[in-house]
Design a protein around this motif. Structure first.
Motif, PDB file in Angstrom:
ATOM      1  N   ASP A   1      -3.500  -3.664  -0.197  1.00 36.67           N
ATOM      2  CA  ASP A   1      -4.815  -3.782   0.451  1.00 36.67           C
ATOM      3  C   ASP A   1      -4.897  -2.947   1.723  1.00 36.67           C
ATOM      4  OD1 ASP A   1      -5.522  -5.481  -1.540  1.00 36.67           O
ATOM      5  OD2 ASP A   1      -5.417  -7.317  -0.335  1.00 36.67           O
ATOM      6  N   ALA A   2      -6.080  -2.380   1.971  1.00 42.52           N
ATOM      7  CA  ALA A   2      -6.297  -1.611   3.202  1.00 42.52           C
ATOM      8  C   ALA A   2      -7.130  -2.450   4.161  1.00 42.52           C
ATOM      9  CB  ALA A   2      -7.023  -0.297   2.892  1.00 42.52           C
TER      10      ALA A   2
ATOM     11  N   CYS B   1      -2.845   1.959   7.256  1.00 42.55           N
ATOM     12  CA  CYS B   1      -4.023   1.256   6.741  1.00 42.55           C
ATOM     13  C   CYS B   1      -3.663   0.315   5.600  1.00 42.55           C
ATOM     14  CB  CYS B   1      -5.073   2.249   6.252  1.00 42.55           C
ATOM     15  SG  CYS B   1      -5.733   3.300   7.573  1.00 42.55           S
ATOM     16  N   HIS B   2      -2.690   0.701   4.762  1.00 45.66           N
ATOM     17  CA  HIS B   2      -2.371  -0.076   3.556  1.00 45.66           C
ATOM     18  C   HIS B   2      -1.164  -0.971   3.775  1.00 45.66           C
ATOM     19  CE1 HIS B   2      -5.096   1.817   0.637  1.00 45.66           C
ATOM     20  NE2 HIS B   2      -4.888   2.937   1.304  1.00 45.66           N
TER      21      HIS B   2
ATOM     22  N   CYS C   1      -0.060   6.411   5.200  1.00 45.35           N
ATOM     23  CA  CYS C   1      -0.629   5.404   4.289  1.00 45.35           C
ATOM     24  C   CYS C   1      -0.441   4.003   4.870  1.00 45.35           C
ATOM     25  CB  CYS C   1       0.037   5.494   2.921  1.00 45.35           C
ATOM     26  SG  CYS C   1       0.323   7.191   2.357  1.00 45.35           S
TER      27      CYS C   1
END
Ligand code: HEC
Ligand code: HEC
Ligand code: HEC
Ligand code: HEC
Ligand code: HEC
Ligand code: HEC
Length: 182
Positions: A116-117, A178-179, A175
């Motif tokens: 999930d971000a 955010c993730h 990445c």
């Protein structure tokens, strides 16, 4: 034990008349704002802070009949209208102080299979005004915006409008910023 009991009684006694006398009006009034989502105004919190004086606001600042009030802009409020007649940094916190005191925001989680971000509103509202993103980049309502993939972001859409390695860290890597778990 007895002392504590008396204290509770006393505290209740002091609080009750205030709460009870305001019971006949609705606590919150919801004000629709397209750019930010609704603002909730609490009568009870204001009556507590100001005393039970309806005339501080009615009908000078706001008419009690809602349809008689125009929509005010933040600019008008900064000049002392509506909420701004008190929220000027002297009588109460200024309308320019912290937007989220009146326009609440929360973290937004985008469900992505690989992780999930999360979009942390608070980090961004410290740097930008609501209108920098709403409604040009995003409608302030979940499900109202098209889904965007990483390739489109790499071309400047959605988060990529700023996360381009220039204004903010790029989406080409980072990445894990955010993730979750990437
Ligand atoms: C600090 C300002 C303030 C004070 C003090 C205040 N109000 Fe209000 N009131 C508002 C605002 C703001 C609205 C919403 C106006 C709008 O959106 O058009 C409102 C709306 C109302 C409404 C309309 C609600 C509806 O849903 O139609 C009533 C009735 C009302 N107030 C009664 C009172 C009474 C009675 C008191 C005193 C016990 C009081 N207010 C004190 C600010 C205040
Ligand atoms: C008559 C003066 C007055 C007006 C008009 C007024 N406020 Fe306030 N407000 C206060 C005071 C005083 C406090 C408490 C002191 C502080 O927090 O600075 C307060 C506190 C608040 C708080 C924090 C407490 C809470 O309820 O969460 C919010 C949010 C708020 N006001 C929103 C508004 C909005 C929105 C409007 C316009 C629709 C408005 N106020 C109009 C005087 C006013
Ligand atoms: C004291 C409460 C309060 C604070 C603080 C506040 N607002 Fe507002 N804002 C309101 C209310 C209430 C309305 C809706 C007024 C109406 O419809 O009459 C509004 C309307 C708006 C609007 C739509 C009208 C316009 O001016 O375009 C925007 C955008 C907005 N706010 C952004 C912000 C931003 C950005 C901040 C921080 C710099 C902020 N607000 C701080 C109460 C507040
Ligand atoms: C940097 C960009 C950015 C800024 C600045 C920003 N937002 Fe948002 N906002 C977003 C994104 C992204 C979403 C999620 C959109 C989606 O789910 O499709 C969002 C969603 C929202 C939502 C909907 C939440 C929900 O659960 O439905 C509200 C309300 C909102 N924002 C209010 C605000 C307010 C008020 C401000 C200013 C104090 C603000 N935003 C500033 C990017 C921003
Ligand atoms: C209007 C420009 C803008 C938009 C749009 C934007 N961001 Fe940001 N974001 C920034 C800036 C500037 C920073 C801070 C600078 C940096 O860290 O490179 C930041 C920082 C972050 C951070 C780091 C927070 C921290 O803890 O330091 C995360 C996570 C983030 N953004 C996620 C997102 C996501 C997800 C989106 C899209 C839904 C998005 N941002 C859209 C400008 C933006
Ligand atoms: C600035 C924050 C941010 C960064 C950095 C970022 N992403 Fe994303 N990513 C998002 C958001 C937000 C979504 C969901 C967008 C939506 O649903 O509209 C997403 C969606 C996705 C998706 C699903 C859509 C698609 O493109 O297939 C994948 C897979 C993905 N990201 C992988 C990555 C990888 C791998 C990286 C690093 C190379 C990365 N992301 C970097 C914010 C970010």
């Amino acid at each position: 034990m007895f002392r504590r009991f008396m204290f509770v009684l006393l505290a209740l006694g002091l609080m009750l008349p205030q709460v009870a006398s305001a019971r006949w009006i609705e606590d919150t009034v919801s004000m629709e704002v397209e750019a930010t989502g609704p603002v909730q105004f609490s009568h009870y919190n204001h009556l507590e802070a100001l005393g039970k004086k309806c005339t501080l606001c009615h009908n000078g600042v706001y008419n009690i009949v809602r349809s008689k009030n125009p929509s005010f802009t933040m600019d008008e409020m900064r000049k002392g209208k509506a909420c701004g007649s008190c929220h000027n940094g002297t009588k109460a916190f200024a309308v320019d102080a912290d937007c989220s005191s009146c326009h609440p925001t929360k973290d937004i989680v985008f469900e992505v299979e690989d992780g999930d971000a999360t979009f942390p509103h608070s980090v961004h509202t410290g740097m930008y005004g609501c209108t920098d993103c709403h409604t040009g980049l995003y409608q302030p309502e979940r499900g109202k915006n098209p889904t965007v993939n990483m390739e489109q972001m790499g071309q400047g859409e959605s988060c990529g409008a700023c996360h381009d390695g220039n204004t903010a860290f790029t989406v080409e890597d980072n990445c894990g910023n955010c993730h979750e778990g990437m």
